[in-house]
Design an enzyme around this catalytic site. Structure first.
Site, mmCIF file in Angstrom:
data_model
loop_
_atom_site.group_PDB
_atom_site.id
_atom_site.type_symbol
_atom_site.label_atom_id
_atom_site.label_comp_id
_atom_site.label_asym_id
_atom_site.label_seq_id
_atom_site.Cartn_x
_atom_site.Cartn_y
_atom_site.Cartn_z
ATOM 1 N N ARG A 104 -30.482 -45.468 37.780
ATOM 2 C CA ARG A 104 -30.254 -47.030 37.269
ATOM 3 C C ARG A 104 -30.842 -47.825 36.245
ATOM 4 O O ARG A 104 -31.414 -48.569 37.185
ATOM 5 C CB ARG A 104 -29.713 -47.276 38.345
ATOM 6 N N THR A 108 -29.351 -53.528 33.203
ATOM 7 C CA THR A 108 -28.541 -53.455 32.864
ATOM 8 C C THR A 108 -27.412 -52.867 33.414
ATOM 9 O O THR A 108 -26.294 -52.633 33.284
ATOM 10 C CB THR A 108 -28.555 -52.523 31.182
ATOM 11 N N ASP A 200 -29.728 -49.332 49.809
ATOM 12 C CA ASP A 200 -30.200 -48.602 48.389
ATOM 13 C C ASP A 200 -30.269 -46.844 48.881
ATOM 14 O O ASP A 200 -30.855 -46.985 49.737
ATOM 15 C CB ASP A 200 -31.453 -49.005 47.566
ATOM 16 N N ASP A 203 -33.385 -45.062 48.020
ATOM 17 C CA ASP A 203 -34.912 -45.663 48.750
ATOM 18 C C ASP A 203 -34.705 -45.792 50.634
ATOM 19 O O ASP A 203 -36.096 -45.229 50.958
ATOM 20 C CB ASP A 203 -34.852 -47.106 48.400
#
Ligand code: PRP
Ligand code: URA
Length: 209
Positions: A104, A108, A200, A203
């Site tokens: 991603r 944006t 995340d 991560d």
């Protein structure tokens, strides 16, 4: 219209709590995601078709049941989807695994595809697209479009945590795709993170930042 199933098995919900906890470290996070993926695989395969088989037990001949040979393909979205593959393969060891690489763009929030490698017979397989997170829905939407473009006909989507925004995108764009979740959360924040979410996923799984 595709259905949304929240898999509320107590073990899934219990383990998800520790996955969400910010104090859970990489090793434990990875183990828990693996375990939840296995439990979700158990739930998601509940309706696989069976057929009759004849066997001989040590006592007598008997008719019993085996899977009707519906071929399954697991399609993790890289990277974070990888964290759910082994757990699912524990239960479905003969499944083929295809990979779709998407990230991603942090500015944006749009997905960028960088890799795709699929089993050759995806049109004959029941495909389960796997990603821990369904946030804006952009990544899963792109992955599913990519699979359909290459002939996939039968697709389901399995995620740990989803935002309503992502669910709506998939329902709109892919009304034929059923969605299986461990939790449907409240919303997205201004950075496109799921709230309350788990942070995340990539991560936390791989210990990066
Ligand atoms: C995360 C996650 C999904 C995507 C969800 O991946 O694993 O693929 O974001 O967001 P979306 O629904 O808004 O598209 P990320 O792009 O962080 O890549 P990674 O798996 O490599 O960490
Ligand atoms: N991707 C993640 O890993 N987490 C989110 O909350 C949203 C997208």
């Amino acid at each position: 219209m595709g259905n949304v199933f929240v898999l509320d098995h107590p073990l899934i919900q219990h383990k998800l709590t520790y996955i969400r906890d910010k104090n859970t470290g990489t090793k434990e996070f990875r183990e828990l995601v693996d375990e939840v993926a296995m439990l979700m695989a158990f739930e998601i395969t509940r309706n696989l078709p069976l057929q009759e088989a004849s066997i001989e037990t040590p006592v007598m001949e008997t008719k019993t049941k085996v899977l009707a040979g519906k071929k399954i393909g697991l399609i993790p979205i890289l990277r974070a989807g990888l964290g759910m593959v082994d757990g699912m393969l524990n239960l479905i060891p003969a499944a083929r695994v295809g990979h779709v690489g998407l990230y991603r763009d942090p500015e944006t929030l749009k997905p960028v595809e960088y890799y795709i490698k699929l089993p050759t017979d995806i049109s004959e397989r029941e495909l389960i697209v796997i990603d821990p997170m369904l946030a804006t829905g952009g990544s899963a939407n792109d992955a599913i479009h990519s699979l359909k473009k290459r002939g996939a006909k039968n697709i389901r989507l399995m995620c740990l945590v989803a935002a309503p925004e992502g669910v709506e995108v998939i329902k709109e764009e892919h009304p034929d795709v059923d969605i299986y979740l461990a939790a449907l959360d409240e919303k997205l924040d201004e950075k496109g993170y799921i709230v309350p979410g788990l942070g995340d996923a990539g991560d936390r799984l791989f210990g990066t930042k």
